[in-house]
Enzyme design. Structure first.
Site, PDB file in Angstrom:
ATOM      1  N   ASP A   1      55.895  -2.483  -5.520  1.00 17.35           N
ATOM      2  CA  ASP A   1      54.803  -1.649  -5.040  1.00 17.35           C
ATOM      3  C   ASP A   1      53.494  -2.306  -5.451  1.00 17.35           C
ATOM      4  O   ASP A   1      52.968  -2.077  -6.532  1.00 17.35           O
ATOM      5  CB  ASP A   1      54.926  -0.244  -5.631  1.00 17.35           C
ATOM      6  CG  ASP A   1      54.043   0.752  -4.895  1.00 17.35           C
ATOM      7  OD1 ASP A   1      53.283   0.333  -3.996  1.00 17.35           O
ATOM      8  OD2 ASP A   1      54.103   1.948  -5.223  1.00 17.35           O
ATOM      9  N   ALA A   2      52.985  -3.163  -4.567  1.00 14.50           N
ATOM     10  CA  ALA A   2      51.759  -3.912  -4.846  1.00 14.50           C
ATOM     11  C   ALA A   2      50.655  -3.598  -3.842  1.00 14.50           C
ATOM     12  O   ALA A   2      49.488  -3.875  -4.102  1.00 14.50           O
ATOM     13  CB  ALA A   2      52.048  -5.410  -4.840  1.00 14.50           C
ATOM     14  N   LYS A   3      51.023  -3.050  -2.695  1.00 19.09           N
ATOM     15  CA  LYS A   3      50.078  -2.647  -1.647  1.00 19.09           C
ATOM     16  C   LYS A   3      49.065  -3.750  -1.340  1.00 19.09           C
ATOM     17  O   LYS A   3      47.868  -3.520  -1.253  1.00 19.09           O
ATOM     18  CB  LYS A   3      49.361  -1.349  -2.019  1.00 19.09           C
ATOM     19  CG  LYS A   3      50.311  -0.151  -2.169  1.00 19.09           C
ATOM     20  CD  LYS A   3      49.550   1.123  -2.460  1.00 19.09           C
ATOM     21  CE  LYS A   3      50.486   2.316  -2.593  1.00 19.09           C
ATOM     22  NZ  LYS A   3      51.336   2.240  -3.807  1.00 19.09           N
ATOM     23  N   ARG A   4      49.569  -4.948  -1.149  1.00 19.95           N
ATOM     24  CA  ARG A   4      48.685  -6.077  -0.873  1.00 19.95           C
ATOM     25  C   ARG A   4      48.218  -6.057   0.577  1.00 19.95           C
ATOM     26  O   ARG A   4      48.965  -5.693   1.482  1.00 19.95           O
ATOM     27  CB  ARG A   4      49.396  -7.396  -1.163  1.00 19.95           C
ATOM     28  CG  ARG A   4      49.887  -7.577  -2.585  1.00 19.95           C
ATOM     29  CD  ARG A   4      48.810  -7.356  -3.622  1.00 19.95           C
ATOM     30  NE  ARG A   4      49.247  -7.790  -4.935  1.00 19.95           N
ATOM     31  CZ  ARG A   4      48.789  -7.282  -6.074  1.00 19.95           C
ATOM     32  NH1 ARG A   4      47.901  -6.301  -6.055  1.00 19.95           N
ATOM     33  NH2 ARG A   4      49.218  -7.746  -7.237  1.00 19.95           N
TER      34      ARG A   4
END
Length: 284
Positions: free
Chosen positions: A101-104
């Site tokens: 879960d990095a939402k890049r």
């Protein structure tokens, strides 16, 4: 010159099998300070290591997906990232799919670098999937989409999130009259066309939304945050997701993690939630 590795079995097939055999549940690994305190741990590297190791030991051999939130590791610098690397390796070895879960979200070579970080098989942070933000334009995600296809990995793209602030962007209207969220979902459906049993591009759609008001038939998985602390329950899933509910993998963090550090209690909480989701989805 390094010989390229063969891609894994496609992500959609691996995820579908994990959901069917282990139950359709994603558990977040979110070591924020208050939760470390609740476990009787310090908000420090030792606490981070203990929390992460315990969570992986308790759950990686039984839940379908583990979802470490990168930010809570990044705040400890390189030593925190080292803990994250080990967690990814050990969770995958135990059979869980790891969704980073990095939402890049970025463009060009920068997006390519993010893709190499999470979706290249030689990276120490190589994960089964990663979360992405498409709101610089869906086309900006192309380096990650291509990297995922090459390695047999997946991506989960933000569509309609559970935070109330998201609506001002996601519910805005595109030039052709579609909401921006629907526009993104339509792009995802195009990426997944023809894939079986699920495509590699998933959508993030909050379980707290009530009637989502969009077409969720993207032929891909639907990650549903909001179960537990944010107020949604498994019983809400059929109403939010309609005919697509069979492709939903609810995401819960505190609802499971608050039962730690006792390993048996963590396992019981995760098993109970997975059973509740099966019942809700099966009755849809």
């Amino acid at each position: 010159m390094t010989t390229p590795r063969k891609p894994q079995e496609p992500f959609g097939a691996r995820l579908r099998r994990a959901m069917d055999t282990r139950g359709p549940l994603c558990v977040g690994i979110d070591p924020h300070g208050s939760l470390l305190t609740d476990w009787g741990l310090g908000d420090d590297l030792a606490g981070l290591e203990r929390f992460t190791r315990t969570t992986v030991e308790a759950l990686a051999d039984r839940v379908a997906v583990l979802k470490p939130q990168s930010a809570f590791f990044e705040r400890f610098g390189s030593r925190g990232i080292a803990v994250l690397e080990k967690a990814v390796e050990e969770a995958r070895a135990a059979g869980a799919l790891v969704l980073m879960d990095a939402k890049r979200g970025d463009i060009g070579s920068t997006m390519g670098a993010y893709a190499a970080t999470y979706l290249h098989q030689d990276s120490p942070l190589f994960s089964d999937a990663v979360t992405l933000s498409p709101y610089l334009g869906f086309g900006s995600l192309r380096p990650a989409l291509d990297a995922a296809a090459a390695s047999g990995s997946g991506v989960f793209v933000l569509a309609l999130t559970s935070n109330p602030e998201g609506a001002e962007v996601q519910r805005a209207t595109a030039a052709d009259g579609r909401s921006l969220a629907q526009l993104m979902l339509d792009h995802m459906a195009a990426e997944n066309a023809g894939a079986t049993p699920l495509g590699p591009v998933g959508a993030v759609v909050g379980a707290t939304l009530g009637d989502a008001g969009v077409d969720l038939a993207i032929n891909g998985p639907l990650l549903a945050p909001g179960i537990g602390a944010q107020g949604a329950t498994p019983a809400d899933l059929p109403r939010v997701f309609g005919e697509a509910v069979g492709n939903v993998i609810p995401s819960v963090s505190r609802g499971v993690l608050r039962h730690g550090p006792d390993i048996s209690a963590l396992r019981e909480a995760a098993g109970r939630l997975a059973d509740e989701v099966r019942t809700a989805v099966g009755g849809a």
